[in-house]
Design an enzyme around this catalytic site. Structure first.
Site, PDB file in Angstrom:
ATOM      1  N   LYS A 182      85.133 -17.159  41.186  1.00  0.00           N
ATOM      2  CA  LYS A 182      86.089 -17.769  40.270  1.00  0.00           C
ATOM      3  C   LYS A 182      87.509 -17.265  40.496  1.00  0.00           C
ATOM      4  O   LYS A 182      88.425 -17.618  39.766  1.00  0.00           O
ATOM      5  CB  LYS A 182      85.652 -17.510  38.820  1.00  0.00           C
TER       6      LYS A 182
ATOM      7  N   PRO B 195      85.724 -22.612  33.018  1.00  0.00           N
ATOM      8  CA  PRO B 195      85.687 -22.840  34.464  1.00  0.00           C
ATOM      9  C   PRO B 195      84.679 -21.930  35.162  1.00  0.00           C
ATOM     10  O   PRO B 195      84.640 -20.735  34.918  1.00  0.00           O
ATOM     11  CB  PRO B 195      87.114 -22.501  34.904  1.00  0.00           C
ATOM     12  N   GLU B 196      83.844 -22.533  35.976  1.00  0.00           N
ATOM     13  CA  GLU B 196      82.965 -21.766  36.849  1.00  0.00           C
ATOM     14  C   GLU B 196      83.368 -22.125  38.279  1.00  0.00           C
ATOM     15  O   GLU B 196      84.383 -22.792  38.502  1.00  0.00           O
ATOM     16  CB  GLU B 196      81.500 -22.076  36.545  1.00  0.00           C
TER      17      GLU B 196
ATOM     18  N   ARG C 229      74.106 -13.792  27.092  1.00  0.00           N
ATOM     19  CA  ARG C 229      74.532 -15.189  27.041  1.00  0.00           C
ATOM     20  C   ARG C 229      73.394 -16.091  26.570  1.00  0.00           C
ATOM     21  O   ARG C 229      72.230 -15.866  26.898  1.00  0.00           O
ATOM     22  CB  ARG C 229      75.002 -15.650  28.428  1.00  0.00           C
TER      23      ARG C 229
END
Ligand SMILES: [Zn+2]
Length: 249
Positions: A59, A2-3, A239
């Site tokens: 978030k 989830p972002e 990342r």
């Protein structure tokens, strides 16, 4: 994972389907998801209260209760919110509110990395990535020697941009993820802010960050959906990152 867009959809679901409803019972027995609270502590604080607001910053998400403290609901890596499901109780249900009217609100999370906490601490979070002002964005993003991608993913700088949304927004803005954050012009910073907002709005509308234009091409051998160049791939800010070397020089 989830972002911001996924969390916003969960928030909107709570807002449309759960506000105004009174809590009859709470299952807070998952001591990992509900840490540092002891079993029953969240239940004591929430039972009998009515949900009156649903908020999000990046978030982080929380609900306001009439006669109770704010209740933080973090989706973690794989969590989602289910309101008035079919009644099944699954092993992946980590936290559950039963409403007086018979319905429920559940945090369903396969990997158990979500979190439920009373009075969530938001002090370390920057302004929401979709709401930050133009000047705020210039001041927060346009400084330092960190790679631009790492800067926009730093939740204390702006909140809500994760790995996929970062790649999508930088691709839209035509900016290299490797460029030094402090080297950007005001025009480039403004363009990046617009790109983050546009990518976020689109993802909210279409169902999540996986619906981005670049995202389906983030794979070995992938090509830029705008200009056809072979995408570059590297680890930036820890990342996996994909970008177009031709229009994100
Ligand atoms: Zn390109």
């Amino acid at each position: 994972m989830p972002e911001l867009p996924e969390v916003e959809r969960a928030r909107a679901l709570i807002e449309s389907a759960a506000l105004g409803r009174k809590v009859a019972a709470v299952d807070d027995t998952d001591t990992w998801v509900c840490r540092p609270h002891a079993p029953g502590e969240i239940a004591d604080a929430v039972t009998g209260a009515t949900l009156v607001g649903a908020h999000r910053q990046g978030k982080a998400m929380w609900v306001d209760l009439e006669d109770g403290p704010p209740l933080g609901l973090h989706l973690g890596m794989t969590g989602r919110i289910v309101v008035d499901g079919n009644g099944d109780r699954l092993r992946s249900d980590r936290f559950r509110i039963d409403f007086e009217d018979g319905g429920s609100l559940v945090l369903r999370d396969m990997r158990r990395l979500g979190r439920v906490v009373l009075d969530p601490d938001l002090s370390g979070l920057g302004p929401d990535a979709a709401e930050v002002t133009r000047n705020g964005f210039r001041e927060r993003i346009g400084r330092g020697t960190a790679p631009l991608k790492a800067r926009i993913m730093d939740q204390s700088v702006i909140a809500g941009v994760g790995n996929l949304l970062a790649d999508e927004a930088l691709w839209r803005a035509g900016l290299s993820p490797r460029s030094e954050a402090g080297s950007l012009s005001e025009e480039e910073l403004d363009g990046l802010r617009r790109a983050i907002r546009a990518a976020t709005r689109r993802a909210i509308r279409l169902g999540g960050v996986h619906t981005g234009e670049l995202i389906p091409h983030r794979e070995r051998g992938g090509t830029c959906p705008r200009c056809g160049a072979a995408l570059e791939r590297a680890t930036i800010g820890g990342r996996t990152t994909y970008w177009c070397p031709r229009h994100q020089p």
